[in-house]
Write a protein that holds these residues in place. Structure first.
Motif, PDB file in Angstrom:
ATOM      1  N   VAL A 124       0.834  -1.203   0.000  1.00  0.00           N
ATOM      2  CA  VAL A 124       0.000   0.000   0.000  1.00  0.00           C
ATOM      3  C   VAL A 124       0.867   1.251   0.000  1.00  0.00           C
ATOM      4  CG1 VAL A 124      -1.668   1.316   1.355  1.00  0.00           C
ATOM      5  CG2 VAL A 124      -1.977  -1.129   1.057  1.00  0.00           C
ATOM      6  N   ARG A 125       1.916   1.250   0.780  1.00  0.00           N
ATOM      7  CA  ARG A 125       2.786   2.417   0.865  1.00  0.00           C
ATOM      8  C   ARG A 125       3.551   2.638  -0.436  1.00  0.00           C
ATOM      9  NH1 ARG A 125       5.044   0.918   4.996  1.00  0.00           N
ATOM     10  NH2 ARG A 125       7.029   0.155   4.177  1.00  0.00           N
ATOM     11  N   THR A 126       3.940   1.555  -1.111  1.00  0.00           N
ATOM     12  CA  THR A 126       4.690   1.693  -2.358  1.00  0.00           C
ATOM     13  C   THR A 126       3.802   2.179  -3.499  1.00  0.00           C
ATOM     14  OG1 THR A 126       6.182  -0.074  -1.660  1.00  0.00           O
ATOM     15  CG2 THR A 126       6.151   0.468  -4.001  1.00  0.00           C
ATOM     16  N   THR A 127       2.614   1.614  -3.595  1.00  0.00           N
ATOM     17  CA  THR A 127       1.698   1.974  -4.686  1.00  0.00           C
ATOM     18  C   THR A 127       0.797   3.151  -4.363  1.00  0.00           C
ATOM     19  OG1 THR A 127       0.056   0.376  -3.868  1.00  0.00           O
ATOM     20  CG2 THR A 127       1.675  -0.413  -5.488  1.00  0.00           C
ATOM     21  N   GLU A 128       0.847   3.621  -3.106  1.00  0.00           N
ATOM     22  CA  GLU A 128      -0.021   4.713  -2.646  1.00  0.00           C
ATOM     23  C   GLU A 128      -1.506   4.406  -2.890  1.00  0.00           C
ATOM     24  OE1 GLU A 128       1.228   8.372  -4.364  1.00  0.00           O
ATOM     25  OE2 GLU A 128       3.149   8.425  -3.270  1.00  0.00           O
ATOM     26  N   GLY A 129      -1.864   3.199  -2.633  1.00  0.00           N
ATOM     27  CA  GLY A 129      -3.275   2.816  -2.779  1.00  0.00           C
ATOM     28  C   GLY A 129      -4.051   3.095  -1.513  1.00  0.00           C
TER      29      GLY A 129
END
Length: 285
Positions: A124-129
């Motif tokens: 989630v943090r990497t893809t900013e989802g």
């Protein structure tokens, strides 16, 4: 005059019969109705004091008698042996599980779930989802809140019934035994609800930290702790079946339940296979 008084006498007699049959009056005392120089004696309705109250029925006393019969069916020493054996079976299994998780590379279901939440947090943090994360956290929070309220509702019903039985018992030994059972049931179910609520608190905190803490492992650790709280909540809920069966069926039922729970935990805690966990182990999803 005599003809005119006949309907009045009939009406008074009918009202008396209705009050006696419907309201349960006991015919004691006499009333004198005079008409046309003649006297008729009719019963004066008085409320009966021998009507039993439905609130004072004997469910509690009958339950207390059932508890006494179950307790008396097994001598005290075998009861103590079976109760202690049941507690040692459940405690020994979980101590062994904890040692196995810390001292070997074997991954149990709890470890896999915790690592999955850490990897999900990194994804989630990497893809900013953020929207996807909020929806997932909302579903998880709703599920754990439902479990916590369910456990507390069951605790209220069970402890209320056990408290009624405890008040109806007269023997000191039986009262002390049921008090211990009541404390055991209350303690395990309260611990279950507490762990569920702690998981809700941690996931709510993680939802606020996701957009703020873009680097580091703070949110990852929070998600791992939330999974541990959920695991402990479910585990205490399952373990509470032991004290419940002990209070309902006696020490023999407690011993049988502990063996069944042992087999159930062994199946649940073993390493999952064929679920795709190896594909993301040590990396991103």
């Amino acid at each position: 005059m005599q003809r005119a008084s006949l309907p009045r006498q009939a009406l008074a007699f009918a009202l008396l019969l209705v009050s006696q049959d419907v309201l349960g009056f006991s015919p004691s005392g006499l009333a004198v109705i005079k008409s046309a120089g003649q006297a008729q004696q009719l019963p004066i309705p008085r409320p009966s004091t021998s009507v039993p109250s439905p609130l004072l029925a004997a469910p509690s006393s009958s339950s207390a008698e059932a508890v006494s019969s179950i307790t008396a069916a097994v001598p005290p020493k075998p009861q103590a042996v079976m109760v202690i054996s049941s507690v040692l079976i459940l405690a020994g299994y979980h101590i062994n599980l904890l040692v196995k998780e810390r001292s070997s590379n074997e991954k149990t279901w709890r470890v896999y779930q915790a690592e999955a939440r850490e990897d999900w947090s990194r994804h989630v943090r990497t893809t900013e989802g953020w929207l996807y994360a909020v929806q997932t956290l909302r579903n998880a929070i709703t599920a754990q809140t439902f479990l916590a309220t369910t456990v507390l509702s069951l605790l209220t019903l069970i402890t209320g019934k056990l408290w009624d039985i405890l008040r109806a018992l007269s023997r000191g030994t039986e009262r002390r035994l049921l008090t211990v059972q009541l404390i055991s049931v209350g303690l395990t179910m309260l611990l279950s609800a507490y762990q569920f609520l702690q998981g809700v608190r941690l996931m709510t905190h993680a939802g606020f930290l996701f957009p703020v803490v873009s680097e580091g492992t703070v949110v990852d650790n929070i998600m791992r702790r939330s999974q541990n709280c959920q695991w402990l909540g479910l585990r205490w809920m399952y373990i509470s079946l032991g004290p419940i069966t002990w209070a309902v069926g006696g020490s023999r039922a407690f011993f049988v339940t502990s063996i069944c729970l042992l087999q159930f935990f062994r199946q649940m805690d073993r390493k999952p296979k064929g679920m795709g966990y190896e594909s993301f182990q040590g990396g991103g999803i």
